[in-house]
Design a protein around this motif. Structure first.
Motif, PDB file in Angstrom:
ATOM      1  N   LEU A 116       0.845  -1.198   0.000  1.00 31.55           N
ATOM      2  CA  LEU A 116       0.000   0.000   0.000  1.00 31.55           C
ATOM      3  C   LEU A 116       0.877   1.243   0.000  1.00 31.55           C
ATOM      4  O   LEU A 116       1.954   1.252   0.602  1.00 31.55           O
ATOM      5  CB  LEU A 116      -0.901   0.009   1.235  1.00 31.55           C
ATOM      6  N   THR A 117       0.404   2.296  -0.654  1.00 31.82           N
ATOM      7  CA  THR A 117       1.163   3.539  -0.631  1.00 31.82           C
ATOM      8  C   THR A 117       0.541   4.472   0.409  1.00 31.82           C
ATOM      9  O   THR A 117      -0.677   4.501   0.560  1.00 31.82           O
ATOM     10  CB  THR A 117       1.173   4.227  -2.006  1.00 31.82           C
ATOM     11  N   PRO A 118       1.396   5.224   1.122  1.00 31.27           N
ATOM     12  CA  PRO A 118       0.862   6.150   2.112  1.00 31.27           C
ATOM     13  C   PRO A 118      -0.142   7.104   1.473  1.00 31.27           C
ATOM     14  O   PRO A 118       0.002   7.471   0.309  1.00 31.27           O
ATOM     15  CB  PRO A 118       2.111   6.910   2.571  1.00 31.27           C
ATOM     16  N   CYS A 119      -1.151   7.446   2.236  1.00 32.93           N
ATOM     17  CA  CYS A 119      -2.286   8.185   1.695  1.00 32.93           C
ATOM     18  C   CYS A 119      -2.733   9.201   2.741  1.00 32.93           C
ATOM     19  O   CYS A 119      -2.864   8.849   3.915  1.00 32.93           O
ATOM     20  CB  CYS A 119      -3.378   7.143   1.445  1.00 32.93           C
ATOM     21  N   TYR A 134      -2.436   4.449   5.633  1.00 35.73           N
ATOM     22  CA  TYR A 134      -2.683   3.700   4.399  1.00 35.73           C
ATOM     23  C   TYR A 134      -4.169   3.422   4.345  1.00 35.73           C
ATOM     24  O   TYR A 134      -4.833   3.304   5.375  1.00 35.73           O
ATOM     25  CB  TYR A 134      -1.935   2.360   4.408  1.00 35.73           C
ATOM     26  N   SER A 167      -6.696   0.533   2.798  1.00 35.46           N
ATOM     27  CA  SER A 167      -6.724  -0.786   2.145  1.00 35.46           C
ATOM     28  C   SER A 167      -7.707  -0.756   0.978  1.00 35.46           C
ATOM     29  O   SER A 167      -8.526   0.164   0.866  1.00 35.46           O
ATOM     30  CB  SER A 167      -7.140  -1.865   3.141  1.00 35.46           C
ATOM     31  N   TRP A 177      -8.821   2.199   7.055  1.00 35.95           N
ATOM     32  CA  TRP A 177      -7.627   3.021   7.237  1.00 35.95           C
ATOM     33  C   TRP A 177      -6.688   2.348   8.217  1.00 35.95           C
ATOM     34  O   TRP A 177      -7.132   1.822   9.244  1.00 35.95           O
ATOM     35  CB  TRP A 177      -8.016   4.424   7.714  1.00 35.95           C
ATOM     36  N   THR A 184      -2.830   2.419  10.329  1.00 39.34           N
ATOM     37  CA  THR A 184      -1.668   3.174  10.776  1.00 39.34           C
ATOM     38  C   THR A 184      -0.970   2.350  11.856  1.00 39.34           C
ATOM     39  O   THR A 184      -1.550   1.384  12.374  1.00 39.34           O
ATOM     40  CB  THR A 184      -2.069   4.583  11.274  1.00 39.34           C
TER      41      THR A 184
END
Ligand code: HQG
Length: 179
Positions: free
Chosen positions: A88-91, A160, A162, A167, A169
């Motif tokens: 997953l990329t940080p968001c 992140y 999913s 969400w 963290t």
């Protein structure tokens, strides 16, 4: 398959894909994927049942994808206890997120914040109704905590999201929580 059979199969799939793959002879890859055919064999189910659970699952817990090699694979979108890199990329999170839990955990959470327990991340919900449902899985009264995600992000905490909208963290220090 009726609803109860779907829930039962969803639980078996969760166990196989998130927690105990070795128990049914599966070896997920680094991203947590296993070939669909392998899961069908391991759980002795047919493709239609797997597709029904993947498609109808209330939380879209599972994802099916065809790899560059043409092989279809399935994984759980979140919730693992086995080591897995979901890629997953940080968001950037919304300003507020929610965490549903039991009132019996409150004192401990107030003292030490939210920990990820057996899973990879602390799981946070985008809305209070979802958090209510998560908290209702526990014994005791449901408590929904509000997380000041905006402040956490400002302070450098990484979030992140999913594939199914949960969400994630690493931890939520108590100072960002409100009851
Ligand atoms: C609690 C389900 C005391 C935390 C759900 C939670 C979700 C603390 C429990 C997903 C604590 C961990 C995740 C502290 C955290 N002191 N208790 N300091 N910090 N806790 O199941 O968030 O059906 O690992 O409040 O719907 O309940 O599996 O996490 O009660 O989305 O797809 O420790 O799992 O989805 O429990 O649930 P869990 P969760 P699935």
């Amino acid at each position: 398959m009726d609803h109860r059979a779907m829930v039962r199969l969803s639980k078996r799939m969760s166990r196989a894909l998130r927690h105990e793959p070795a128990r049914v002879g599966l070896v997920p890859d680094q991203g947590g994927w296993v070939p669909v055919e392998d899961l069908l064999g391991a759980l002795r189910i047919d493709r239609a049942d797997l597709d029904a659970v993947v498609a109808d699952n209330d939380k879209q817990r599972f994802a099916v994808e065809r790899g560059a090699d043409g092989v279809e694979r399935v994984r759980a979108s979140q919730g693992h206890s086995i080591p897995v890199d979901l890629g997953l990329t940080p968001c950037p999170p919304p300003a507020r997120l929610y965490h549903g839990t039991s009132d019996t955990a409150l004192d401990s959470i107030r003292a030490t914040g939210l920990h990820r327990a057996g899973r990879h991340h602390v799981h946070l919900s985008p809305d209070e109704a979802t958090a209510q449902r998560v908290g209702a899985r526990r014994a005791g009264g449901v408590v929904v905590l509000t997380v000041d995600a905006a402040a956490m992000a400002r302070d450098g905490h990484v979030f992140y999201r999913s594939a199914n909208g949960v969400w994630l963290t690493d931890a939520v220090p108590a100072g960002y929580l409100a009851v």
